[in-house]
Design a protein around this motif. Structure first.
Motif, PDB file in Angstrom:
ATOM      1  N   LEU A  24     -34.674 -22.900 -24.447  1.00  0.00           N
ATOM      2  CA  LEU A  24     -34.094 -23.939 -25.317  1.00  0.00           C
ATOM      3  C   LEU A  24     -33.152 -24.868 -24.564  1.00  0.00           C
ATOM      4  CD1 LEU A  24     -33.254 -21.755 -28.477  1.00  0.00           C
ATOM      5  CD2 LEU A  24     -35.299 -23.112 -28.026  1.00  0.00           C
ATOM      6  N   PHE A  27     -32.381 -28.536 -25.434  1.00  0.00           N
ATOM      7  CA  PHE A  27     -31.826 -28.943 -26.736  1.00  0.00           C
ATOM      8  C   PHE A  27     -30.321 -29.191 -26.638  1.00  0.00           C
ATOM      9  CE2 PHE A  27     -35.816 -27.092 -27.921  1.00  0.00           C
ATOM     10  CZ  PHE A  27     -36.206 -27.859 -29.006  1.00  0.00           C
ATOM     11  N   ARG A  62     -28.156 -25.942 -30.231  1.00  0.00           N
ATOM     12  CA  ARG A  62     -28.438 -24.650 -29.596  1.00  0.00           C
ATOM     13  C   ARG A  62     -27.118 -23.923 -29.381  1.00  0.00           C
ATOM     14  NH1 ARG A  62     -28.129 -23.946 -23.859  1.00  0.00           N
ATOM     15  NH2 ARG A  62     -27.783 -26.188 -23.690  1.00  0.00           N
ATOM     16  N   LEU A  71     -31.454 -21.808 -32.326  1.00  0.00           N
ATOM     17  CA  LEU A  71     -31.271 -23.197 -32.749  1.00  0.00           C
ATOM     18  C   LEU A  71     -30.799 -23.187 -34.187  1.00  0.00           C
ATOM     19  CD1 LEU A  71     -34.356 -25.373 -31.729  1.00  0.00           C
ATOM     20  CD2 LEU A  71     -32.058 -25.420 -30.759  1.00  0.00           C
ATOM     21  N   PHE A 348     -37.476 -33.738 -32.702  1.00  0.00           N
ATOM     22  CA  PHE A 348     -37.644 -32.716 -31.667  1.00  0.00           C
ATOM     23  C   PHE A 348     -38.974 -31.992 -31.866  1.00  0.00           C
ATOM     24  CE2 PHE A 348     -33.057 -33.034 -32.256  1.00  0.00           C
ATOM     25  CZ  PHE A 348     -32.594 -33.094 -30.955  1.00  0.00           C
ATOM     26  N   ILE A 350     -40.027 -28.362 -31.597  1.00  0.00           N
ATOM     27  CA  ILE A 350     -39.373 -27.053 -31.456  1.00  0.00           C
ATOM     28  C   ILE A 350     -40.451 -26.026 -31.095  1.00  0.00           C
ATOM     29  CG2 ILE A 350     -38.021 -25.292 -32.672  1.00  0.00           C
ATOM     30  CD1 ILE A 350     -36.698 -27.659 -34.201  1.00  0.00           C
TER      31      ILE A 350
END
Ligand code: HEM
Length: 457
Positions: A24, A27, A62, A71, A348, A350
């Protein structure tokens, strides 16, 4: 994005690698300190920390708490998307595996899609209106006894007092056990399990909370298993007995292990959530004595010495206070899921296999949804304002979709019975108002809320 068949989604969940979750790092958000991440800041001041993250990084951020990276999605739209999950994109079982898997295994939150549906059936009889109504006399008797004892003491720490009362509710209404040595042992085992679930030091060494939880798990499992045959053949109407007699779609009883897992989790799901609600509600209505008075006056209009089930819906001021308390202090501050596949949200993409947390804590305090959002203002739920109706997920302390809390009406009934017993006879004053709140594992003033009771004569 296309909807994936639920059976296929169920298979895909098994392929998610727990030890290698998605990266992640791209992010918005931060890693925090080595090893602990932002764990200390999060536990010390959860609301302050979450507000800061939202202000700094926006509605998709995040965070890392110890080894766990996730997240958080803020706002009513993502709550709706995740909770209703119309594309079968999210696994609840993977979301809660780490926190609940060891001491509350195979419970409803650790099941997805058809498997979850099959098991939720075990609870269907216990939560029908007619059964809820049948629990009311026992609730009144238990709570009345405790409130009378509180009145004799005059001063007490409300957290301890209400916890003891609600443990007794759990023993009698959920398990069908009279208070006594055995019920005390079960209650202690339950407390050990909850404490062990949140223990940071997780080695089975004598004297540790984790070791006590392991022992208590075996004790609880053996004790509850030993009761099943009698309960199945008996006619008791406690929730445990109803689970024992509930049948699956094919007409078979649920297995003994299933029954034990579901009833153990029920104690967990019900106990701390309702304890927290009563605690935070009393915190607010001792600060806002006008609301304490409004609830009292309303409860005093009930002519009987006990609330009837039909009375519950008429207690409007109590309802507004209940809702407002759950808006400001949702006992489940965020609901966890794991993405089964990649999905798009808020600009985004994800990835699959990523822990997602919805945030009732932040969403329910958004100024876009609520006027003066940090203020206790129960009137916002009254006709004419009804701020919670601006979006189906502006107010969602009980979640939504397939896993929506099955105990929500029980929680409201218990809260109103407790208010009835407390406020008709006593005025509650907080000995001081300590604004220092813990939100983990459940919202509570850190000092446990020391209060004084004055008899109304
Ligand atoms: C104010 C008190 C309560 C609050 C705020 C609350 C909140 C919640 C939430 C948010 C969920 C969904 C979690 C998720 O989707 O990730 C949930 C599920 C659940 N709750 Fe409650 N709860 C409360 C009281 C109770 C009570 C009193 C009971 C039982 C008597 C109960 C039993 C359950 C069960 C069994 C589930 C799992 C449902 C499923 O997975 O199908 N809860 N609760």
């Amino acid at each position: 994005m296309n909807r994936v068949d639920a059976d296929l989604a169920l298979q895909q969940i098994n392929q998610l690698d727990d030890d290698n979750q998605a990266d992640l790092s791209a992010f918005p958000g931060r890693n925090g300190w080595p090893v602990v991440g932002d764990g200390l800041a999060f536990f010390r001041d959860t609301l302050g920390y979450m507000n800061h993250m939202y202000a700094e990084y926006g509605p998709v951020f995040r965070m890392r708490l110890g080894p766990m990276e996730s997240l958080t999605l803020v706002g009513p739209d993502p709550q709706q998307m995740v909770m209703l999950d119309s594309h079968n994109n999210f696994s609840t079982s993977k979301g809660y595996a780490t926190s609940l898997g060891e001491f509350f295994p195979q419970n409803l939150l650790l099941r997805d899609f058809s498997d979850h549906k099959k098991h939720r059936r075990i609870m269907q009889t216990a939560f029908k209106n007619q059964m809820l109504e049948s629990y009311m006399p026992a609730l009144h008797t238990i709570i009345r006894k405790h409130v009378q004892q509180w009145g004799q003491q005059g001063e007490l720490v409300f957290y301890k007092a209400v916890k003891a009362a609600l443990l007794e509710v759990g023993s009698e209404v959920f398990l069908g056990m009279e208070m006594g040595a055995e019920a005390n042992r079960i209650n202690q085992a339950f407390i050990d399990l909850v404490t062990g679930s949140t223990a940071i030091f997780r080695h089975n060494l004598p004297g540790t909370a984790y070791a006590r939880a392991i022992k208590s798990y075996r004790y609880m499992h053996d004790f509850l298993s030993s009761q099943i045959e009698d309960k199945r053949n008996g006619d008791q109407t406690d929730m445990f007995s109803l689970f024992c007699r509930e049948r699956q779609e094919n007409g078979d009883y649920f297995s003994d292990d299933d029954i034990v897992h579901h009833i153990s989790f029920l104690l967990l799901a019900a106990h701390d959530t309702t304890t927290s609600t009563l605690l935070t509600m009393l915190y607010e209505i001792t600060r806002r004595s006008d609301w304490q008075e409004r609830c009292r006056e309303e409860l005093q209009t009930v002519s009987d010495d006990y609330l009837k089930y039909a009375d519950l819906a008429t207690l409007e001021n109590c309802s507004y206070c209940f809702k407002e308390t759950l808006r400001l202090y949702p006992p489940v501050i965020g609901m966890a899921r794991r993405s089964i596949r990649e999905f798009d949200y808020g600009g985004f993409t994800i990835p699959a296999n990523c822990t997602i947390s919805t945030s009732s804590l932040l969403t329910q305090r958004m100024p876009e949804l609520y006027h003066n959002p940090n203020e206790f203002d129960p009137e916002r739920f009254a006709p004419g304002r009804e701020e919670h109706k601006t979006h189906p997920f502006a107010w969602f302390p009980f979640g939504g979709g397939a896993h929506k809390c099955i105990g929500l009406h029980f929680a409201e009934m218990l809260t109103k019975v407790t208010l009835f017993e407390m406020l008709r006879h006593y005025r509650f004053t907080a000995r001081h108002h300590d604004p220092d709140f813990a939100f983990i594992p459940f919202p509570k003033p850190r000092d446990g809320l020391p209060v004084t009771l004055a008899s109304l004569g």
